[in-house]
Design a protein around this motif. Sequence first.
Motif, short mmCIF file in Angstrom:
data_model
loop_
_atom_site.label_atom_id
_atom_site.label_comp_id
_atom_site.label_asym_id
_atom_site.label_seq_id
_atom_site.Cartn_x
_atom_site.Cartn_y
_atom_site.Cartn_z
N GLU A 106 33.95 -11.13 -37.11
CA GLU A 106 35.20 -11.34 -37.85
C GLU A 106 35.28 -12.74 -38.45
OE1 GLU A 106 37.37 -9.10 -38.61
OE2 GLU A 106 36.42 -7.51 -37.45
N LYS A 107 34.52 -13.68 -37.91
CA LYS A 107 34.58 -15.06 -38.39
C LYS A 107 33.45 -15.41 -39.35
CE LYS A 107 36.93 -16.81 -34.26
NZ LYS A 107 36.84 -17.74 -33.10
N LEU A 108 32.64 -14.43 -39.73
CA LEU A 108 31.53 -14.71 -40.64
C LEU A 108 32.05 -15.13 -42.02
CD1 LEU A 108 28.96 -11.84 -39.93
CD2 LEU A 108 28.75 -14.25 -39.32
N PRO A 109 31.49 -16.18 -42.60
CA PRO A 109 31.92 -16.60 -43.95
C PRO A 109 31.67 -15.53 -45.00
CG PRO A 109 30.71 -18.37 -42.85
CD PRO A 109 30.56 -17.15 -42.00
N ILE A 110 30.58 -14.75 -44.85
CA ILE A 110 30.27 -13.72 -45.84
C ILE A 110 31.35 -12.64 -45.84
CG2 ILE A 110 28.83 -12.47 -44.19
CD1 ILE A 110 28.37 -12.67 -48.02
N LEU A 111 31.91 -12.32 -44.69
CA LEU A 111 32.99 -11.33 -44.62
C LEU A 111 34.22 -11.83 -45.36
CD1 LEU A 111 34.21 -8.70 -43.57
CD2 LEU A 111 34.74 -9.88 -41.43
N LYS A 112 34.53 -13.09 -45.19
CA LYS A 112 35.67 -13.68 -45.89
C LYS A 112 35.47 -13.65 -47.40
CE LYS A 112 38.44 -17.90 -46.09
NZ LYS A 112 38.61 -19.29 -45.58
#
Length: 259
Positions: A106-112
């Motif tokens: 949930e904290k991955l930069p790519i997900l954001k």
Amino acid sequence: MFKNIFNKRSLQQSIFKKQPFSTRSLLNEIKYKKGPEIITGKKVEYDDNKRRLKQLLTLLGFSFIGYSIAAQFSIMDMITIYTNKDITLRDTDIIEYRRRLMDKLEKLPILKRYLEGGYLPIINSDEYKLIQSLGGIDIPPKTLFQPKTKTLVDIVHVGVKLQGYPFILHGGMSSDIMSQFMVKCLKFENYEGTTKDTEYLLRNLKVEYKAPVFVNRFIVLKLVDVERVGTKWAKCNVEVYSENGMNLLLKGKGKFEVK
């Protein structure tokens, strides 16, 4: 005249006359190693500095390898390499291990970046069941969909048990993951004439390996395009990127029979 010829011949003989051979000068120049010693003729010198330097470099090398492994793999990760069943570990340990993976996902930069780019999270029951186990694919993938481009993305964590060479994803496992993602894309497309019970049987798969895929990492599977050949065949192209979504690792082209 004959006197001059005789003098020239005697001069040539004196030039090419053999000199006495001596090995003393050669022995003084010969150098060779024997253990920690350097022998030069009859003189022996101990080279402790070089021996200590080798020991120090060896210690530093193994320390660096140990630090690299410890930085990338937790104790729980290492346990999963040598265990084959979940029951060998306590349920609380397994739950905590998977909770940490979910939190990291949930904290991955790519997900954001994907969410900010218009991708929508999708709740999909189709998971990677063939290799869903502790040390394999431990947690459900994060599935995202872009309505404008109709692009489907999966963010998947590959565990340490999927390695072939040390710390590198096995080639067969990467093909398995890609083929299952292709089936998910084909089912998600909801093509005319297909239903939820429609089966897609893999008939051909081509994989291009662009870079090594390391285990204990998240990978990003992205749909490129889907091509329907009549009602009996379908083709799907996908790409696999690294955890940051920038480095292309794999490219796959699959051909499926529709039933």
